[in-house]
Design an enzyme around this catalytic site. Structure first.
Site, PDB file in Angstrom:
ATOM      1  N   ARG A 124     -10.373  37.898 -28.156  1.00 43.57           N
ATOM      2  CA  ARG A 124     -10.289  37.356 -29.697  1.00 43.57           C
ATOM      3  C   ARG A 124     -11.357  37.935 -30.070  1.00 43.57           C
ATOM      4  NH1 ARG A 124     -12.720  32.798 -31.602  1.00 43.57           N
ATOM      5  NH2 ARG A 124     -12.368  31.849 -29.674  1.00 43.57           N
ATOM      6  N   HIS A 172     -11.883  31.957 -34.189  1.00 47.18           N
ATOM      7  CA  HIS A 172     -10.848  31.054 -33.601  1.00 47.18           C
ATOM      8  C   HIS A 172      -9.833  30.920 -34.869  1.00 47.18           C
ATOM      9  CE1 HIS A 172      -8.107  28.169 -32.073  1.00 47.18           C
ATOM     10  NE2 HIS A 172      -8.322  27.305 -33.027  1.00 47.18           N
ATOM     11  N   TYR A 178     -21.278  30.098 -30.407  1.00 45.34           N
ATOM     12  CA  TYR A 178     -21.020  29.422 -28.820  1.00 45.34           C
ATOM     13  C   TYR A 178     -20.761  31.000 -27.985  1.00 45.34           C
ATOM     14  CZ  TYR A 178     -16.093  30.152 -30.867  1.00 45.34           C
ATOM     15  OH  TYR A 178     -14.916  30.522 -31.442  1.00 45.34           O
TER      16      TYR A 178
END
Length: 371
Positions: A263, A267, A276
């Site tokens: 990805r 998100h 992160y």
């Protein structure tokens, strides 16, 4: 092309790939026997997905739609797998697989959902696509149930579930695959392993070597695929579909596909991935971009050139502009908020609906709006 069944009999960590990261053919015997126009149509839909993604993120940043889940980087798995299906096959997806909608004709009404209107799902039903699911893995038992019905009716079609790697930690995943194996139903489970379940990395999601090997526990085949290679996704999905429809074989009909990919973006538009993960990791995966490698293959085989790409881009721009215009001219009926939670309104919902109508009549719809 070699027997399609061969790609399903590999070890779960023997990843299926047709195109290398730079678009070089590494498995010529697996190149699907498709006509030139179908190859180009696959590329067009992948390019449409990328442009749709960019447009939707822009609209969200402008406050014109709500929170949106980006698909960038996952076009290969979505379009490759969808093209291997029949239009009669039923597809249920999570919330990031917009390619399922694009491959089935992209009804403009789909944008209505992202603008806050449940009516945006209605047009999907006519294309055998289930509404997207925000609750993780909830749709998987439904797919198994649909496949059970198909088996009982002796229908020549399959049920397909798309979901993320995070869904494999939900009970619904295990229950759905267990029932699918026990009742030997014509179902395909496509795990889009994009390395991150929001901020949880793949390494913290499971101690299994692969997600594909989880199929062993349920008595059917699992295969790992390069999800950023649309041709590999096409080949494996087609093989899994043919197996699911074969009632004469002793081989179990369900299949679990692990599509390894990445990805690129957040998100959702409510997420900040820089918290992160490292930029270097993202750039490493961008070197495997599904659009770039497929475009290279099509150019080198004489199926695509600059003029064709320009025409494709012009057409995509026109379709997206029309869809956005239609979305923004849509006049919703607020009463529909109360209509579909239950087949028949409960006393509580009926009372809330009646109160809502009284407030509208007394103060007007403008009282619900803010500048």
């Amino acid at each position: 092309m070699d027997s399609l069944g061969d790609v399903l009999s590999r070890e779960p960590d023997d990843r299926v790939r047709v195109l290398d990261a730079d678009g070089t053919v590494v498995a010529p015997d697996l190149i699907p026997n498709l006509d030139d126009e179908t190859f180009v149509a696959m590329y067009r839909d992948m390019r449409f997905c990328r442009r749709f993604d960019e447009r939707m993120i822009s609209l969200q940043r402008q406050g014109r739609i709500g929170t949106y889940a980006s698909l960038a980087g996952q076009e290969g798995s979505q379009i490759g797998s969808m093209y291997a299906l029949s239009d009669d096959d039923v597809v249920a997806y999570q919330y990031r697989e917009h390619g399922a909608v694009v491959a089935r004709g992209f009804p403009w009404e789909y944008l209505l959902y992202w603008a806050g209107h449940e009516k945006g799902h209605e047009a999907l039903a006519d294309r055998n696509v289930f509404p997207l699911n925000i609750s993780i893995a909830d749709h998987l038992p439904h797919v198994t149930g649909i496949a059970m019905a198909m088996k009982h009716r002796a229908e020549s079609r399959v049920a397909v579930a798309h979901f993320g790697d995070g869904a494999t930690s939900e009970g619904d995943f295990h229950e759905a695959l267990n029932f699918a194996g026990v009742y030997d139903v014509p179902a395909l489970f496509v795990c889009n392993n994009n390395q991150w379940a929001i901020s949880t990395p793949r390494a913290e999601q499971t101690a299994s070597r692969t997600f594909a090997q989880k199929a062993d526990a349920y008595g059917f085949e699992g295969v790992q695929v390069d999800g950023m290679d649309p041709l590999a996704m096409y080949v494996v999905t087609k093989a899994a579909r043919e197996k699911a429809l074969d009632t004469s074989s002793d081989t179990p009909r369900p299949t679990l596909l692990e599509a390894v990919q990445y990805r690129y973006g957040a998100h959702t538009t409510a997420d900040d991935p820089s918290v992160y993960r490292d930029d270097a990791e993202v750039e490493e995966w961008r070197e495997k971009d599904p659009l770039d490698r497929f475009e290279t293959f099509l150019r080198e085989t004489g199926r695509l050139d600059d003029e064709r790409i320009e025409a494709i881009d012009d057409e995509i721009t026109e379709v997206l502009a029309d869809a956005v215009d239609r979305m923004e001219s849509f006049e919703p009926d607020p009463d529909t908020m109360f209509e579909y939670a239950f087949e028949t309104q409960t006393p509580e919902i009926r009372a809330e609906h009646e109160e809502f109508q009284r407030v509208r009549e007394r103060f007007g719809d403008e009282s619900f709006l803010r500048e």
